[in-house]
Design a protein around this motif. Structure first.
Motif, PDB file in Angstrom:
ATOM      1  N   ARG A   1      -7.743   0.533   8.810  1.00  0.00           N
ATOM      2  CA  ARG A   1      -6.575   1.345   9.192  1.00  0.00           C
ATOM      3  C   ARG A   1      -6.751   2.789   8.716  1.00  0.00           C
ATOM      4  N   VAL A   2      -7.314   2.953   7.532  1.00  0.00           N
ATOM      5  CA  VAL A   2      -7.666   4.301   7.067  1.00  0.00           C
ATOM      6  C   VAL A   2      -8.717   4.906   7.995  1.00  0.00           C
ATOM      7  N   ALA A   3      -9.698   4.105   8.384  1.00  0.00           N
ATOM      8  CA  ALA A   3     -10.765   4.593   9.258  1.00  0.00           C
ATOM      9  C   ALA A   3     -10.225   4.998  10.629  1.00  0.00           C
ATOM     10  N   HIS A   4      -9.300   4.224  11.163  1.00  0.00           N
ATOM     11  CA  HIS A   4      -8.681   4.567  12.452  1.00  0.00           C
ATOM     12  C   HIS A   4      -7.986   5.921  12.350  1.00  0.00           C
ATOM     13  N   ARG A   5      -7.179   6.107  11.310  1.00  0.00           N
ATOM     14  CA  ARG A   5      -6.478   7.380  11.138  1.00  0.00           C
ATOM     15  C   ARG A   5      -7.461   8.522  10.916  1.00  0.00           C
TER      16      ARG A   5
END
Length: 290
Positions: free
Chosen positions: A108-112
């Motif tokens: 989720r951090v990577a997506h953002r």
């Protein structure tokens, strides 16, 4: 468990981030999930290091990284801020661009990160997630039962912190066993290492803040960017025996969010790099190596 890797701590504008770095070649950043640390990559990091300079970090609030107390609006655990930590880490290591792999919360951090810094990420791999906003917006009884922690951890401070800290080892073991479908995925030594960092009020609080942010400020950010697509090549992998793999059309969901998507399910539960390390490594290498 990371032989020939060097441990570093890098101070970003908002946190101190612990990491290990090793290997040779183009940079590859690995981001872990809940309730884990960078240790989750220990079965495949040395293999990836044959082709890449591997950087595996502890997210803000996890492992040996710093754990600032949550703000009233949970903004200092927004995925946007956690992503900024990682961009600053890579910059201080000398990398303007890099490949990126994230699992669970790290995904989720990577997506953002990829939405906010599209020119930074050459290739992106997301392991066992669907977009956060869509999961909350389309929640039903089956999802809420399997992912009860999404609704438990977001309860107001200090309710979940108090309950978890009463027996952190039980809660940690329950999470690992409940979401895993491979009996020998975790050794006692691995669990002990996870527990070393998880059995701490600051960690329990900060990881709750991670989820509180997901249900509040992250949702606002995600809604504002719902039409923005990932422009770099995207690989999605998931555990076919987990709730995500059984319930959702994962490729269809991510095809709506990215321009160039490929992916497949692996015969395991949620913790792909530890339950199915060989298959996870092969899929990642085939995608990442040009």
């Amino acid at each position: 468990m990371f032989n020939y890797f060097q441990t570093k701590t890098i101070e970003t504008s908002g946190a101190k981030i612990n990491l290990v770095i090793g290997g040779q070649g183009e940079p590859l950043l690995l981001l872990h999930g809940y309730p884990q640390t960078h240790l989750m990559w220990h079965k495949i990091a040395h293999l990836l290091a044959e082709d890449f300079t591997v950087i595996a970090t502890d997210l803000r609030g996890y492992g040996a990284s710093s754990k600032p107390p949550g703000e009233p609006d949970h903004s200092n655990y927004a995925k946007r801020v956690m992503a900024q930590d990682q961009v600053e880490v890579m910059f201080q290591l000398g990398y303007e661009t890099f490949a990126l792999v994230g699992h669970d919360r790290g995904a989720r951090v990577a997506h953002r990160l990829t939405l906010d810094y599209p020119t930074k990420v050459k290739k992106l791999a997301l392991l066992d997630i669907l977009p956060t906003y869509e999961l909350y917006a389309n929640s039903d009884r089956e999802f809420a039962t399997a992912y009860y922690h999404w609704f438990f951890l977001i309860q107001p401070y200090p309710f979940p912190e108090t309950l978890i800290s009463n027996n952190a080892e039980y809660f940690l073991r329950h999470c690992l066993s409940q979401w895993s479908k491979v009996d020998d995925a975790f050794t006692q030594a691995t669990i002990a290492e996870y527990l070393l960092y998880f059995d701490d009020w600051a960690t329990i609080h900060s990881t709750c803040e991670d989820y509180r942010a997901a249900a509040s400020i992250d949702s606002i950010h995600d809604q504002l960017n719902r039409e923005q697509k990932i422009t770099c090549p995207l690989l999605v992998l998931w555990g076919k025996q987990g709730i995500i793999g059984k319930k959702y059309d994962i490729l269809a969901s991510w095809t709506a969010k990215a321009i160039n998507v490929q992916g497949k399910g692996l015969n395991c539960g949620h913790f792909l790099p530890e339950e199915a390390p060989n298959e996870t490594y092969s899929a990642l290498r085939n995608f990442l190596v040009v």
